[in-house]
Scaffold this motif. Structure first.
Motif, PDB file in Angstrom:
ATOM      1  N   LYS A  33      37.035  47.400  48.235  1.00  0.00           N
ATOM      2  CA  LYS A  33      35.895  46.496  48.436  1.00  0.00           C
ATOM      3  C   LYS A  33      34.755  46.859  47.489  1.00  0.00           C
ATOM      4  CE  LYS A  33      32.846  44.695  52.053  1.00  0.00           C
ATOM      5  NZ  LYS A  33      32.495  44.762  53.489  1.00  0.00           N
ATOM      6  N   ALA A  34      34.491  48.176  47.319  1.00  0.00           N
ATOM      7  CA  ALA A  34      33.421  48.629  46.424  1.00  0.00           C
ATOM      8  C   ALA A  34      33.724  48.245  44.981  1.00  0.00           C
ATOM      9  CB  ALA A  34      33.242  50.141  46.548  1.00  0.00           C
ATOM     10  N   ILE A  35      34.985  48.345  44.581  1.00  0.00           N
ATOM     11  CA  ILE A  35      35.365  47.973  43.221  1.00  0.00           C
ATOM     12  C   ILE A  35      35.184  46.483  42.997  1.00  0.00           C
ATOM     13  CG2 ILE A  35      37.310  47.866  41.629  1.00  0.00           C
ATOM     14  CD1 ILE A  35      38.297  50.509  42.880  1.00  0.00           C
ATOM     15  N   ARG A  36      35.552  45.655  44.017  1.00  0.00           N
ATOM     16  CA  ARG A  36      35.376  44.202  43.887  1.00  0.00           C
ATOM     17  C   ARG A  36      33.900  43.842  43.794  1.00  0.00           C
ATOM     18  NH1 ARG A  36      39.491  43.959  47.903  1.00  0.00           N
ATOM     19  NH2 ARG A  36      37.893  43.545  49.491  1.00  0.00           N
ATOM     20  N   GLU A  55      45.063  58.763  42.375  1.00  0.00           N
ATOM     21  CA  GLU A  55      44.951  57.760  43.437  1.00  0.00           C
ATOM     22  C   GLU A  55      43.971  56.650  43.067  1.00  0.00           C
ATOM     23  OE1 GLU A  55      46.708  57.635  46.163  1.00  0.00           O
ATOM     24  OE2 GLU A  55      47.807  59.501  45.801  1.00  0.00           O
ATOM     25  N   LEU A  56      42.835  57.031  42.438  1.00  0.00           N
ATOM     26  CA  LEU A  56      41.834  56.015  42.061  1.00  0.00           C
ATOM     27  C   LEU A  56      42.374  55.096  40.982  1.00  0.00           C
ATOM     28  CD1 LEU A  56      38.649  58.285  42.015  1.00  0.00           C
ATOM     29  CD2 LEU A  56      39.221  56.516  43.700  1.00  0.00           C
ATOM     30  N   GLY A  57      43.206  55.615  40.101  1.00  0.00           N
ATOM     31  CA  GLY A  57      43.806  54.780  39.069  1.00  0.00           C
ATOM     32  C   GLY A  57      44.645  53.670  39.666  1.00  0.00           C
ATOM     33  N   LYS A  58      45.347  53.944  40.756  1.00  0.00           N
ATOM     34  CA  LYS A  58      46.170  52.926  41.404  1.00  0.00           C
ATOM     35  C   LYS A  58      45.310  51.852  42.058  1.00  0.00           C
ATOM     36  CE  LYS A  58      48.728  55.726  43.900  1.00  0.00           C
ATOM     37  NZ  LYS A  58      49.819  56.180  44.779  1.00  0.00           N
ATOM     38  N   LEU A  59      44.038  52.176  42.344  1.00  0.00           N
ATOM     39  CA  LEU A  59      43.126  51.181  42.919  1.00  0.00           C
ATOM     40  C   LEU A  59      42.404  50.389  41.843  1.00  0.00           C
ATOM     41  CD1 LEU A  59      41.537  53.295  45.804  1.00  0.00           C
ATOM     42  CD2 LEU A  59      43.411  51.654  45.954  1.00  0.00           C
ATOM     43  N   SER A  60      42.689  50.680  40.575  1.00  0.00           N
ATOM     44  CA  SER A  60      42.087  49.974  39.443  1.00  0.00           C
ATOM     45  C   SER A  60      40.595  50.239  39.310  1.00  0.00           C
ATOM     46  CB  SER A  60      42.341  48.459  39.539  1.00  0.00           C
ATOM     47  OG  SER A  60      43.717  48.194  39.547  1.00  0.00           O
ATOM     48  N   LYS A 135      21.963  49.726  35.206  1.00  0.00           N
ATOM     49  CA  LYS A 135      20.661  49.559  35.848  1.00  0.00           C
ATOM     50  C   LYS A 135      20.401  48.121  36.242  1.00  0.00           C
ATOM     51  CE  LYS A 135      17.085  51.534  34.150  1.00  0.00           C
ATOM     52  NZ  LYS A 135      16.052  51.957  33.203  1.00  0.00           N
ATOM     53  N   VAL A 136      20.741  47.182  35.370  1.00  0.00           N
ATOM     54  CA  VAL A 136      20.391  45.780  35.631  1.00  0.00           C
ATOM     55  C   VAL A 136      21.540  45.030  36.263  1.00  0.00           C
ATOM     56  CG1 VAL A 136      18.768  45.794  33.709  1.00  0.00           C
ATOM     57  CG2 VAL A 136      21.135  45.064  33.311  1.00  0.00           C
ATOM     58  N   GLY A 137      22.729  45.597  36.299  1.00  0.00           N
ATOM     59  CA  GLY A 137      23.876  44.901  36.886  1.00  0.00           C
ATOM     60  C   GLY A 137      24.698  44.231  35.812  1.00  0.00           C
ATOM     61  N   PHE A 138      25.965  43.881  36.108  1.00  0.00           N
ATOM     62  CA  PHE A 138      26.889  43.281  35.169  1.00  0.00           C
ATOM     63  C   PHE A 138      27.297  41.908  35.646  1.00  0.00           C
ATOM     64  CE2 PHE A 138      27.931  46.538  32.178  1.00  0.00           C
ATOM     65  CZ  PHE A 138      27.548  47.704  32.817  1.00  0.00           C
ATOM     66  N   ASN A 139      27.671  41.093  34.658  1.00  0.00           N
ATOM     67  CA  ASN A 139      28.363  39.856  35.016  1.00  0.00           C
ATOM     68  C   ASN A 139      29.760  40.228  35.464  1.00  0.00           C
ATOM     69  OD1 ASN A 139      26.192  38.265  34.218  1.00  0.00           O
ATOM     70  ND2 ASN A 139      26.868  38.326  32.073  1.00  0.00           N
ATOM     71  N   LYS A 140      30.133  39.693  36.592  1.00  0.00           N
ATOM     72  CA  LYS A 140      31.403  40.112  37.160  1.00  0.00           C
ATOM     73  C   LYS A 140      32.569  39.790  36.263  1.00  0.00           C
ATOM     74  CE  LYS A 140      30.077  39.942  42.005  1.00  0.00           C
ATOM     75  NZ  LYS A 140      30.366  39.388  43.340  1.00  0.00           N
ATOM     76  N   HIS A 141      32.409  38.721  35.411  1.00  0.00           N
ATOM     77  CA  HIS A 141      33.572  38.370  34.613  1.00  0.00           C
ATOM     78  C   HIS A 141      33.881  39.435  33.556  1.00  0.00           C
ATOM     79  CE1 HIS A 141      30.299  37.040  31.914  1.00  0.00           C
ATOM     80  NE2 HIS A 141      31.204  37.217  30.924  1.00  0.00           N
ATOM     81  N   LYS A 142      32.862  40.283  33.231  1.00  0.00           N
ATOM     82  CA  LYS A 142      33.115  41.323  32.236  1.00  0.00           C
ATOM     83  C   LYS A 142      34.068  42.384  32.746  1.00  0.00           C
ATOM     84  CE  LYS A 142      29.995  43.010  29.659  1.00  0.00           C
ATOM     85  NZ  LYS A 142      28.824  43.727  29.188  1.00  0.00           N
ATOM     86  N   PHE A 143      34.182  42.478  34.067  1.00  0.00           N
ATOM     87  CA  PHE A 143      34.964  43.565  34.617  1.00  0.00           C
ATOM     88  C   PHE A 143      36.124  43.076  35.448  1.00  0.00           C
ATOM     89  CE2 PHE A 143      32.372  46.863  33.110  1.00  0.00           C
ATOM     90  CZ  PHE A 143      31.093  46.344  33.071  1.00  0.00           C
ATOM     91  N   THR A 144      36.489  41.816  35.171  1.00  0.00           N
ATOM     92  CA  THR A 144      37.668  41.296  35.865  1.00  0.00           C
ATOM     93  C   THR A 144      38.901  42.005  35.337  1.00  0.00           C
ATOM     94  OG1 THR A 144      36.634  39.161  36.139  1.00  0.00           O
ATOM     95  CG2 THR A 144      39.029  39.246  36.357  1.00  0.00           C
ATOM     96  N   ILE A 145      39.716  42.507  36.227  1.00  0.00           N
ATOM     97  CA  ILE A 145      40.911  43.248  35.850  1.00  0.00           C
ATOM     98  C   ILE A 145      42.069  42.288  35.754  1.00  0.00           C
ATOM     99  CG2 ILE A 145      42.423  45.152  36.471  1.00  0.00           C
ATOM    100  CD1 ILE A 145      39.556  45.942  35.850  1.00  0.00           C
ATOM    101  N   THR A 146      42.691  42.264  34.599  1.00  0.00           N
ATOM    102  CA  THR A 146      43.872  41.421  34.415  1.00  0.00           C
ATOM    103  C   THR A 146      45.092  42.304  34.344  1.00  0.00           C
ATOM    104  OG1 THR A 146      43.627  41.507  32.024  1.00  0.00           O
ATOM    105  CG2 THR A 146      42.545  39.691  33.163  1.00  0.00           C
ATOM    106  N   TYR A 147      46.220  41.830  34.835  1.00  0.00           N
ATOM    107  CA  TYR A 147      47.453  42.595  34.917  1.00  0.00           C
ATOM    108  C   TYR A 147      48.530  41.956  34.067  1.00  0.00           C
ATOM    109  CZ  TYR A 147      45.146  44.620  38.927  1.00  0.00           C
ATOM    110  OH  TYR A 147      44.261  45.246  39.734  1.00  0.00           O
TER     111      TYR A 147
END
Length: 595
Positions: A33-36, A55-60, A135-147
């Motif tokens: 949830k925190a990663i999302r 373990e964290l790597g498997k959670l992306s 500090k200012v936050g990211f656009n979520k699309h920059k960190f969308t994980i694709t598989y």
């Protein structure tokens, strides 16, 4: 309260205290949830965190920093400080991590391998965030994980701490190198005489623990003590030394009828005999006297013999005293002097008179003395554990193989007073009769059986008897002389135990295991030493191989640890220099690890 992280297998465990612990599996849904919701970087600035990284790597998780192994608090705090300072200046995440690690190199002297501990993990689909972005936050699309296909989480392989495994060839090279160095060092100590004191003490200890031997019944020692001196004075005998000529004459008249083999006096008599005594000695033909060859180095003055005695009826009384005051060697031959012309010791003269039917010769090649079929190997200045001055090579010496029991003895006054008349025939017939002083604090010496105790010192007349018995027993009874090994065998002996010690360090990794193995090896070593000396009269070194046995494991450990440290630091230093080849093969499939 600090959180302790421990890796078990490939699973990271977070210990909140001594009883409570959490695994990533317990936090799986919360972390997802925190990663999302934008979690971009996790820093585990604690202990062994590679299991967490797996373990964290498997959670992306996009980015994470962990420690390869345990890290001290001081270094952990400094790393976080350095990282945040550099990261806040606008540098990229990999660059900030690398430079923070570079700054940790100043701590290497106090905490080796500190700069090697921090590891940066980045998911293959993640974009490195900058400080201002966080500090200012990211656009979520920059960190969308694709598989990639198939749609499943990629297998993440986290680099494990480097385990240094030494090959068999390396171990053989290590053992041979360390054992050679150890052997050379110990041989140098032995050559310089630094181990002689302890080797001789070990020799005395083993020799004094042998099974008791009966006294040599071929000898009778007639002692002259303070009471005997007082008795001579009471009888009005004129003395110039411990034994009056009148007392000696009376003694000869009492014992000669029983036909002793030889009569010898170990009492200084550097003035002419009384006329009646001189005639008695000339008639007997089996009386021996002493003289002493001067020795300037040991400050022993020469002592003249009675002028009535010929060279063939003299023996020098010089004895070999070690630096600790113990007599372990006997001199059987040396060049005479103007004062004392005898070149044969009193002990050898007594033995030759007793062994009058045996051939005496010198080996033409080795110049070794041979009596009958018995060889008497010559003891040199460097034989056994000794490192004596070269002057000692000027005399013919052998090791004195003492009997634990001294020869039979009787006091002078008891014979002169007639107390032993009934036993005198049995005591004297066919025996070697030695006359010597037994005065308090006079002519007393340490032997291996003294063990350094003043009360166990031995009078010189008994040492001459033991020395003569050593020769006679070797010829007649085949009683073994104490023998020793040549230098090259002693060197091999030391090297053998250096190899054993180095091998122990290779086979056993734990300190306790090595200590037990070294102790058992010492028991075997001492057993070989003790039984060789006590059962076969063979003398081999003990202290030198013990030192080699103890030192070589330490040297192996030092060399192995230094090699291990160099192998660990090599990849770390390569990565800090920015070499792209420092990336592990694992980064090709899942992440980038900056070493």
């Amino acid at each position: 309260m600090p959180v302790i992280v421990i890796t078990i297998g490939q699973q990271g465990i977070l210990y909140l205290n001594q009883e409570d612990a959490l695994s990533i599996e317990d936090l799986k849904y919360a972390l997802k949830k925190a990663i999302r919701h934008g979690l971009q970087l996790a820093i585990f600035n604690s202990c062994d965190g590679l299991g967490l990284l797996y373990e964290l790597g498997k959670l992306s998780l996009p980015n994470a920093i962990v420690m390869r192994e345990q890290i001290v608090d001081e270094v952990a705090h400094k790393f976080l400080q350095y990282f945040l300072e550099i990261y806040a200046q606008g540098h990229s995440l990999p660059m900030a991590t690398r430079r923070a690690r570079e700054r940790l190199q100043t701590w290497e002297q106090k905490y080796p391998c500190s700069s090697w501990l921090p590891v940066l993990y980045q998911h293959q689909s993640a974009v490195s965030p900058l400080w201002n972005d966080l500090k200012v936050g990211f656009n979520k699309h920059k960190f969308t994980i694709t598989y990639r296909e198939p749609k499943r989480e990629p297998e993440i392989r986290i680099p494990q701490p480097q385990v240094i495994k030494r090959s068999r060839g390396f171990n053989l090279l290590l053992v041979s190198g360390v054992s050679t160095i150890t052997t050379i060092l110990v041989l140098l100590l032995q050559t310089w005489g630094l181990l002689q004191k302890w080797e001789l003490q070990a020799f005395d200890q083993a020799l004094s623990r042998r099974n008791a031997e009966p006294a040599d019944s071929r000898f009778l020692v007639i002692t002259v003590d303070d009471q005997d001196i007082a008795y001579q004075q009471e009888q009005g005998m004129t003395r110039q030394g411990s034994l009056a000529d009148a007392a000696l004459l009376e003694l000869l008249n009492k014992i000669e009828p029983f036909e002793p083999k030889t009569i010898a006096s170990d009492i200084i008599h550097d003035f002419p005999f009384a006329p009646e005594l001189a005639q008695k000695i000339e008639d007997s033909g089996n009386f021996l006297g002493i003289c002493r060859v001067e020795n300037r180095k040991s400050k022993f003055e020469g002592i003249r013999p009675p002028q009535e005695l010929s060279k063939n009826h003299l023996g020098f009384s010089n004895i070999a005293i070690d630096s600790d005051g113990v007599i372990r060697r006997q001199i059987i031959g040396m060049t005479g002097s103007e004062i004392c012309q005898s070149d044969i010791s009193l002990s050898l003269r007594l033995a030759l008179n007793y062994l009058d039917g045996y051939e005496v010769k010198r080996d033409p090649d080795s110049r070794v003395l041979i009596i009958g079929d018995t060889l008497f190997p010559r003891f040199s200045a460097s034989s056994g554990a000794y490192n004596l001055p070269n002057e000692e090579n000027g005399s013919y010496q052998i090791l004195l193989n003492y009997r634990s029991s001294p020869p039979p003895k009787v006091s002078l006054r008891k014979i002169l007073q007639g107390h032993k008349d009934a036993e005198l025939a049995e005591m004297v017939t066919g025996k070697i009769v030695l006359i010597g002083v037994k005065e308090l604090n006079a002519d007393l010496y340490y032997t291996p059986y003294s063990q350094g105790l003043e009360s166990k010192k031995t009078f010189g007349v008994f040492i001459h008897a033991q020395a003569a018995s050593n020769i006679i027993s070797a010829v007649l009874d085949q009683r073994s002389l104490i023998w020793w090994f040549p230098d090259w065998i002693e060197g091999f002996w030391i090297g053998l135990w250096a190899i054993v010690g180095a091998g122990i360090a290779i086979v056993w990794n734990s300190t306790k295991g090595r200590a037990i193995a070294v102790f058992l090896a010492f028991i075997i070593l001492y057993g070989c030493y003790y039984f060789l000396l006590t059962l076969a009269s063979g003398w081999i070194l003990l202290i030198a191989p013990v030192i080699a046995l103890v030192i070589s494991p330490f040297l192996v450990n030092i060399v192995a640890e230094k090699t291990k440290l160099q192998m660990r630091q090599k990849p770390a230093s390569t990565g800090l220099n920015g070499n792209d080849n420092s990336r592990s093969s694992e980064s090709k499939i899942a992440e980038r690890v900056y070493r």
